[in-house]
Design a protein around this motif. Structure first.
Motif, PDB file in Angstrom:
ATOM      1  N   THR A  55       7.457 -40.489  43.176  1.00  0.00           N
ATOM      2  CA  THR A  55       6.945 -40.482  44.232  1.00  0.00           C
ATOM      3  C   THR A  55       6.785 -42.020  44.952  1.00  0.00           C
ATOM      4  N   LEU A  56       7.142 -43.104  44.474  1.00  0.00           N
ATOM      5  CA  LEU A  56       7.494 -44.506  44.610  1.00  0.00           C
ATOM      6  C   LEU A  56       8.559 -44.849  44.972  1.00  0.00           C
ATOM      7  N   ALA A  57       9.595 -43.732  44.194  1.00  0.00           N
ATOM      8  CA  ALA A  57      11.481 -43.466  44.609  1.00  0.00           C
ATOM      9  C   ALA A  57      11.276 -43.368  46.039  1.00  0.00           C
ATOM     10  N   SER A  58      12.536 -43.660  46.202  1.00  0.00           N
ATOM     11  CA  SER A  58      12.932 -43.658  47.667  1.00  0.00           C
ATOM     12  C   SER A  58      14.311 -42.931  47.816  1.00  0.00           C
ATOM     13  N   THR A  59      15.091 -42.974  46.774  1.00  0.00           N
ATOM     14  CA  THR A  59      15.973 -42.083  46.082  1.00  0.00           C
ATOM     15  C   THR A  59      16.079 -41.420  44.502  1.00  0.00           C
ATOM     16  N   LEU A  60      16.645 -40.439  44.090  1.00  0.00           N
ATOM     17  CA  LEU A  60      16.688 -39.560  43.386  1.00  0.00           C
ATOM     18  C   LEU A  60      18.377 -41.226  42.709  1.00  0.00           C
ATOM     19  N   SER A  61      18.296 -40.557  41.522  1.00  0.00           N
ATOM     20  CA  SER A  61      19.324 -41.316  40.422  1.00  0.00           C
ATOM     21  C   SER A  61      21.118 -41.265  40.529  1.00  0.00           C
ATOM     22  N   LYS A  62      21.735 -41.555  40.482  1.00  0.00           N
ATOM     23  CA  LYS A  62      23.833 -41.645  40.666  1.00  0.00           C
ATOM     24  C   LYS A  62      23.428 -40.827  39.590  1.00  0.00           C
ATOM     25  N   ALA A  63      23.893 -39.782  40.110  1.00  0.00           N
ATOM     26  CA  ALA A  63      24.795 -39.182  38.969  1.00  0.00           C
ATOM     27  C   ALA A  63      25.061 -39.212  37.739  1.00  0.00           C
ATOM     28  N   GLU A  64      26.349 -40.665  37.426  1.00  0.00           N
ATOM     29  CA  GLU A  64      26.762 -41.107  36.511  1.00  0.00           C
ATOM     30  C   GLU A  64      25.399 -41.614  35.291  1.00  0.00           C
ATOM     31  N   ASP A  65      24.840 -42.360  36.269  1.00  0.00           N
ATOM     32  CA  ASP A  65      23.378 -42.670  35.743  1.00  0.00           C
ATOM     33  C   ASP A  65      22.666 -42.234  35.017  1.00  0.00           C
ATOM     34  N   LEU A  66      22.469 -40.815  35.668  1.00  0.00           N
ATOM     35  CA  LEU A  66      21.580 -39.685  35.210  1.00  0.00           C
ATOM     36  C   LEU A  66      21.772 -39.285  34.170  1.00  0.00           C
ATOM     37  N   GLU A  67      22.923 -39.073  34.079  1.00  0.00           N
ATOM     38  CA  GLU A  67      24.314 -38.353  32.782  1.00  0.00           C
ATOM     39  C   GLU A  67      23.543 -39.079  32.013  1.00  0.00           C
ATOM     40  N   LEU A  68      24.308 -40.622  32.127  1.00  0.00           N
ATOM     41  CA  LEU A  68      24.288 -41.647  31.152  1.00  0.00           C
ATOM     42  C   LEU A  68      23.232 -40.911  30.127  1.00  0.00           C
ATOM     43  N   VAL A  69      21.643 -40.869  30.680  1.00  0.00           N
ATOM     44  CA  VAL A  69      20.784 -40.986  30.042  1.00  0.00           C
ATOM     45  C   VAL A  69      19.960 -39.937  29.480  1.00  0.00           C
ATOM     46  N   LYS A  70      21.110 -38.867  30.050  1.00  0.00           N
ATOM     47  CA  LYS A  70      20.398 -37.876  29.527  1.00  0.00           C
ATOM     48  C   LYS A  70      21.095 -37.495  28.263  1.00  0.00           C
ATOM     49  N   GLN A  71      22.538 -38.363  28.043  1.00  0.00           N
ATOM     50  CA  GLN A  71      23.492 -38.344  26.597  1.00  0.00           C
ATOM     51  C   GLN A  71      22.745 -39.601  25.624  1.00  0.00           C
ATOM     52  N   PHE A  72      21.942 -40.217  26.326  1.00  0.00           N
ATOM     53  CA  PHE A  72      20.912 -41.220  25.616  1.00  0.00           C
ATOM     54  C   PHE A  72      20.192 -40.300  24.835  1.00  0.00           C
ATOM     55  N   ILE A  73      19.425 -39.480  25.125  1.00  0.00           N
ATOM     56  CA  ILE A  73      18.317 -38.889  24.465  1.00  0.00           C
ATOM     57  C   ILE A  73      18.971 -37.714  23.433  1.00  0.00           C
ATOM     58  N   MET A  74      19.958 -37.327  24.562  1.00  0.00           N
ATOM     59  CA  MET A  74      19.976 -35.917  23.644  1.00  0.00           C
ATOM     60  C   MET A  74      20.719 -37.042  22.041  1.00  0.00           C
ATOM     61  N   ASP A  75      21.665 -37.947  21.730  1.00  0.00           N
ATOM     62  CA  ASP A  75      21.924 -38.961  20.761  1.00  0.00           C
ATOM     63  C   ASP A  75      21.258 -39.101  20.131  1.00  0.00           C
ATOM     64  N   ASN A  76      20.212 -39.319  20.581  1.00  0.00           N
ATOM     65  CA  ASN A  76      18.958 -39.972  20.044  1.00  0.00           C
ATOM     66  C   ASN A  76      17.448 -39.211  19.695  1.00  0.00           C
ATOM     67  N   SER A  77      16.946 -38.340  20.378  1.00  0.00           N
ATOM     68  CA  SER A  77      15.853 -37.233  20.182  1.00  0.00           C
ATOM     69  C   SER A  77      16.742 -35.979  19.343  1.00  0.00           C
ATOM     70  N   GLY A  78      17.623 -35.710  19.853  1.00  0.00           N
ATOM     71  CA  GLY A  78      18.492 -34.615  19.746  1.00  0.00           C
ATOM     72  C   GLY A  78      17.977 -33.154  20.441  1.00  0.00           C
ATOM     73  N   PHE A  79      17.453 -33.424  21.885  1.00  0.00           N
ATOM     74  CA  PHE A  79      17.400 -32.431  22.011  1.00  0.00           C
ATOM     75  C   PHE A  79      17.424 -33.164  23.419  1.00  0.00           C
ATOM     76  N   GLU A  80      17.299 -32.099  24.646  1.00  0.00           N
ATOM     77  CA  GLU A  80      18.129 -31.726  26.150  1.00  0.00           C
ATOM     78  C   GLU A  80      17.294 -32.030  27.297  1.00  0.00           C
ATOM     79  N   VAL A  81      16.680 -32.879  27.520  1.00  0.00           N
ATOM     80  CA  VAL A  81      15.604 -32.619  28.783  1.00  0.00           C
ATOM     81  C   VAL A  81      16.372 -32.046  29.822  1.00  0.00           C
ATOM     82  N   VAL A  82      15.668 -31.340  30.310  1.00  0.00           N
ATOM     83  CA  VAL A  82      15.911 -30.156  31.642  1.00  0.00           C
ATOM     84  C   VAL A  82      14.987 -31.165  32.915  1.00  0.00           C
ATOM     85  N   PRO A  83      15.264 -32.034  33.659  1.00  0.00           N
ATOM     86  CA  PRO A  83      14.045 -32.389  34.315  1.00  0.00           C
ATOM     87  C   PRO A  83      13.839 -31.048  35.177  1.00  0.00           C
ATOM     88  N   ILE A  84      12.975 -30.784  35.831  1.00  0.00           N
ATOM     89  CA  ILE A  84      12.434 -30.030  37.015  1.00  0.00           C
ATOM     90  C   ILE A  84      12.220 -31.251  38.065  1.00  0.00           C
TER      91      ILE A  84
END
Length: 512
Positions: A55-84
């Protein structure tokens, strides 16, 4: 469904998601899967992104940066987070639709009374025992009662706490002006009154612009009233065994008489009950306000702006200030806000495992909140978990499991945020300087649906109390009318109010 308690939820979310976290330091490494885990199939966990940060963000993340964080979570937690991602302005509506449908959803934030009553969530006892060690360890022992607020009479835990009971209203004094006027921090109400008198007469702002105090009724009630009562401001148990509202407490009448006297003397800003928080911040920024009895954020969020014009300006909490009956500040009832697992979740085990991973290490949390270390943020003081944002290319769509247990252990390097973090860490959760609301350990068990059914005029009585008490303070109604006011409350249905809340209290206490 979610609209019940929406104001409290919004406040809690804003408090928690603006700030940082850490568990015990772990040599700058992230907790991740073993080689055996890595060989397993990556499981998806669907999270509803209603932690409040977007609610405090004026825009959403850049696609490439969102993918980097998604991959970081998968590599370190073993889960793919799908945010709604909730549509702007329709966060509760979208959640209600998801819960009513068969669309995948595992984790979301809300009020336990609402979602448990609607059968939308599932108990977490076994899941926490098997997969939630870090979740349980991160939450401080002194806040254990917060788990009770999310636990039913049968011992079923329905959610993970996000925030404990907090004392968020306080007295703030311009300490630089006090030094200028050779004033000591007050320890009694009489000394506080003398400070206000000195501010008014010596006019440190100049040209008659000094405002001795700004406040509102909630600020007065929660930051000062307990000093005149033998309990915190709120419902209390009278000698006749009945629960009654604070306004019937003998000490509260004395308190209101004192506030009316201060208002008449000009110590309290004449327009204080008709202005909002934005206007209050504007007055503070104008270097006019000597003291505030208000929600902490009204002061802390604007202090940096004030200091840009007046570098020496500083507000401090007079932490030794006492009333005739002791501590002046109230810690209100326990919030019933938490992180829940959807009753229809297809993989609740994965949901709790993901949340446990979030709670296990500071880098895990910072990564889902702020992005990749040294790309989106970096430490300026790693030992004390102070960091700075490097950019806004990632805005936190993967954030889940945020908790106040992190907030008090973490800080941004931004000087504008320091006053807020200082207050939250030093005062908000400190039970030694407050009086707890009498019903703090009971009210979370009240049957809100039953209360609403039996007291359809509950909101009218509350509004009447607020309006009439404000009139007493402003002098629109003499204090000599106070007993008459109480009789008017009984005429409006206070007898029934007392009957219903007394019944709820005794049921709640009896179930513990």
């Amino acid at each position: 469904m979610i609209k019940k308690g929406a104001c409290l939820l919004a406040a809690c979310l804003l408090t928690v998601t603006l700030y940082g976290c850490t568990s015990k330091e772990k040599d700058n490494t992230t907790s991740g899967p073993t080689s055996t885990d890595a060989a397993k199939k990556i499981e998806k966990v669907y999270t509803y992104a209603n932690a409040g940060n977007l609610t405090l963000a004026s825009t959403l993340s850049k696609a490439e940066d969102l993918e980097l964080v998604k991959q970081f979570i998968m590599d370190n937690s073993g889960f793919e987070v799908v945010p709604i991602i909730p549509p702007k302005g329709q966060v509760p509506e979208k959640l209600n639709l998801l819960l009513a449908s068969n669309e995948p959803l595992d984790i979301f934030l809300g009020d336990v009374n609402t979602f448990r009553d609607h059968g939308a969530i599932q108990p977490l006892n076994e899941l926490l025992n098997q997969y939630g060690d870090h979740i349980k360890k991160l939450w401080p022992k002194e806040w254990d009662s917060s788990w009770k607020a999310l636990t039913d009479t049968e011992g079923k835990i329905w959610g993970i706490p996000i925030v404990p009971a907090l004392a968020e209203k306080a007295v703030f004094l311009r300490s630089d002006w006090m030094k200028k006027l050779n004033l000591e921090m007050p320890k009694t109400i009489d000394e506080f009154e003398n400070v206000l008198k000195e501010f008014q007469e010596k006019d440190p702002a100049g040209s008659g612009q000094t405002i001795p105090m700004i406040t509102n009724l909630e600020g007065l009630n929660l930051a000062l009233a307990a000093g005149y009562m033998d309990t915190g401001y709120g419902d209390w148990l009278d000698q006749d065994g009945k629960i009654k509202p604070a306004e019937l407490h003998p000490g509260y009448k004395e308190f209101i008489a004192k506030m009316a006297d201060w208002y008449q003397k000009g110590y309290i800003y004449k327009e204080t009950f008709t202005i909002n928080a934005e206007k209050m911040r504007e007055l503070i920024k104008q270097n006019r306000v000597a003291s505030n009895v208000i929600h902490y954020s009204v002061v802390t969020n604007i202090l940096d702006s004030l200091q840009q014009n007046v570098p020496e300006a500083m507000y401090e909490v007079p932490d030794e200030l006492q009333g005739p009956k002791g501590n002046i500040t109230t810690m209100p009832d326990l919030p019933t806000i938490g992180w829940f697992v959807n009753k229809k979740s297809k993989n609740p085990e994965a949901a709790i495992k993901l949340l446990d991973w979030v709670h296990s290490d500071i880098n895990n949390y910072l990564s889902i909140f702020y992005g990749i270390k040294d790309k989106h943020w970096r430490y300026t003081d790693e030992k004390n978990h102070v960091f700075e944002r490097l950019n806004q290319d990632y805005v936190g769509e993967f954030l889940t499991g945020s908790t106040f247990a992190y907030t008090v252990q973490f800080a941004p390097s931004d000087p504008a945020s320091k006053p807020e973090f200082d207050f939250l860490g030093k005062y908000s959760g400190d039970t030694s300087r407050v009086k707890k609301a009498f019903t703090l350990d009971a009210a979370y068990r009240y049957d809100q649906k039953e209360i609403t059914e039996k007291l359809p005029n509950k909101a009218d009585i509350k509004r009447m109390i607020g309006e009439e008490v404000t009139k007493f303070i402003m002098g629109a109604r003499p204090i000599s009318d106070y007993d008459k006011f109480i009789q008017e409350l009984y005429t409006a249905g206070l007898d029934k109010w007392i009957e219903v809340y007394t019944d709820q209290y005794h049921k709640a206490v009896g179930s513990q």
